[in-house]
Design a protein around this motif. Structure first.
Motif, PDB file in Angstrom:
ATOM      1  N   SER A   2      -3.904  19.915  21.654  1.00  0.00           N
ATOM      2  CA  SER A   2      -5.153  20.517  22.093  1.00  0.00           C
ATOM      3  C   SER A   2      -6.165  19.418  22.409  1.00  0.00           C
ATOM      4  CB  SER A   2      -5.709  21.431  20.996  1.00  0.00           C
ATOM      5  OG  SER A   2      -7.023  21.815  21.314  1.00  0.00           O
ATOM      6  N   VAL A   3      -6.923  19.607  23.484  1.00  0.00           N
ATOM      7  CA  VAL A   3      -7.943  18.614  23.814  1.00  0.00           C
ATOM      8  C   VAL A   3      -9.015  18.577  22.734  1.00  0.00           C
ATOM      9  CG1 VAL A   3      -7.542  18.740  26.284  1.00  0.00           C
ATOM     10  CG2 VAL A   3      -9.301  20.179  25.267  1.00  0.00           C
ATOM     11  N   GLU A  18      -1.433  10.281  32.086  1.00  0.00           N
ATOM     12  CA  GLU A  18      -0.007  10.266  31.719  1.00  0.00           C
ATOM     13  C   GLU A  18       0.726  11.451  32.339  1.00  0.00           C
ATOM     14  OE1 GLU A  18       0.449  10.013  27.465  1.00  0.00           O
ATOM     15  OE2 GLU A  18      -0.888   8.275  27.371  1.00  0.00           O
ATOM     16  N   PHE A  19       0.079  12.621  32.342  1.00  0.00           N
ATOM     17  CA  PHE A  19       0.689  13.809  32.941  1.00  0.00           C
ATOM     18  C   PHE A  19       0.947  13.578  34.429  1.00  0.00           C
ATOM     19  CE2 PHE A  19       0.403  17.699  35.380  1.00  0.00           C
ATOM     20  CZ  PHE A  19       1.283  18.546  34.718  1.00  0.00           C
ATOM     21  N   GLU A 149       0.200  22.036  30.036  1.00  0.00           N
ATOM     22  CA  GLU A 149      -0.362  22.525  28.778  1.00  0.00           C
ATOM     23  C   GLU A 149      -1.656  21.821  28.379  1.00  0.00           C
ATOM     24  OE1 GLU A 149       2.694  22.502  25.786  1.00  0.00           O
ATOM     25  OE2 GLU A 149       4.032  23.723  27.010  1.00  0.00           O
ATOM     26  N   ILE A 150      -2.169  20.969  29.244  1.00  0.00           N
ATOM     27  CA  ILE A 150      -3.432  20.291  28.928  1.00  0.00           C
ATOM     28  C   ILE A 150      -4.557  21.298  29.099  1.00  0.00           C
ATOM     29  CG2 ILE A 150      -4.993  18.403  29.504  1.00  0.00           C
ATOM     30  CD1 ILE A 150      -2.557  16.879  30.595  1.00  0.00           C
ATOM     31  N   GLU A 151      -5.275  21.524  28.027  1.00  0.00           N
ATOM     32  CA  GLU A 151      -6.309  22.565  28.010  1.00  0.00           C
ATOM     33  C   GLU A 151      -7.619  22.051  28.598  1.00  0.00           C
ATOM     34  OE1 GLU A 151      -6.268  23.156  23.821  1.00  0.00           O
ATOM     35  OE2 GLU A 151      -4.916  24.858  23.954  1.00  0.00           O
ATOM     36  N   VAL A 152      -7.722  22.152  29.912  1.00  0.00           N
ATOM     37  CA  VAL A 152      -8.967  21.848  30.610  1.00  0.00           C
ATOM     38  C   VAL A 152      -9.235  23.030  31.533  1.00  0.00           C
ATOM     39  CG1 VAL A 152      -8.827  19.331  30.453  1.00  0.00           C
ATOM     40  CG2 VAL A 152      -7.749  20.511  32.376  1.00  0.00           C
ATOM     41  N   LYS A 189     -13.815  19.649  30.783  1.00  0.00           N
ATOM     42  CA  LYS A 189     -13.222  19.791  29.451  1.00  0.00           C
ATOM     43  C   LYS A 189     -13.589  21.177  28.911  1.00  0.00           C
ATOM     44  CE  LYS A 189     -13.160  17.778  24.867  1.00  0.00           C
ATOM     45  NZ  LYS A 189     -13.731  16.787  23.964  1.00  0.00           N
ATOM     46  N   ILE A 190     -12.640  21.789  28.231  1.00  0.00           N
ATOM     47  CA  ILE A 190     -12.965  23.076  27.612  1.00  0.00           C
ATOM     48  C   ILE A 190     -13.958  22.863  26.484  1.00  0.00           C
ATOM     49  CG2 ILE A 190     -10.737  24.142  28.169  1.00  0.00           C
ATOM     50  CD1 ILE A 190      -9.985  23.776  25.192  1.00  0.00           C
TER      51      ILE A 190
END
Length: 194
Positions: A2-3, A18-19, A149-152, A189-190
């Motif tokens: 999770s971010v 990296e993603f 899956e990066i939560e932004v 960013k969330i």
């Protein structure tokens, strides 16, 4: 991850970097500095009234949307990179869409229609261009982008104008080649709850 578990914004940018480096056809990723952002915004503003691709005045809505985001990255691609689903270029005149690019397998839809003219994967509606007045405007629209899956949130992809592309290539020593391109990615960013 999770971010919200990350310690700072730098870790978030590295995670996204990296993603992107795992995406087929992406060669390099850089984080856009405030100075670069100002220069590119200025170059995009100057390019706005210029003729784009020999077809009409440019309106780079994709880069405009990217630069509204909190975080901005640029990445370079090679010919293996898969572009977003078309249309990636839209021609407008008199408030109407008169041309657009499409996927190669969609061209057959327009081939036998006398109202359309085809140039590679770009389709022009001849019937609409006859009735319209005013200068054609070539729009580069913002495109959605999936960061897995990066939560932004508010993730958007934009393709730069030629001057911005040349600026990035020169500033960061990217190889100049017709087989290599640059894209800009912006996101927010969330909001994490404490």
């Amino acid at each position: 991850m999770s971010v919200c578990d990350l310690k700072n914004e730098d870790e978030l940018m590295e995670l996204v970097k990296e993603f992107l480096l795992q995406v087929k056809g992406v060669e390099d990723v850089l984080i856009i500095s405030d100075e670069d952002k100002k220069t590119i915004e200025q170059l995009e503003e100057e390019a706005k009234g210029n003729v784009l691709m020999g077809m009409g005045e440019g309106d780079n809505q994709g880069i405009a949307e990217v630069f509204k985001r909190e975080h901005i990255l640029c990445f370079t691609t090679n010919k293996e990179y898969i572009w977003p689903e078309p249309p990636n270029v839209i021609m407008m005149q008199g408030g109407e869409m008169i041309g657009f690019d499409c996927a190669e397998n969609e061209i057959c839809t327009y081939e036998n229609d006398p109202d359309y003219m085809i140039m590679g994967t770009f389709v022009m509606n001849k019937a609409k261009t006859v009735g319209n007045t005013g200068k054609p405007i070539v729009v580069l629209p913002p495109k959605p982008y999936n960061l897995g899956e990066i939560e932004v949130e508010d993730v958007v992809l934009g393709s730069p104008s030629t001057p911005s592309d040349e600026y990035i290539r020169e500033a960061y020593n990217f190889e100049k080649s017709n087989e290599k391109g640059t894209f800009f990615l912006g996101f927010n960013k969330i909001k994490c709850l404490d």
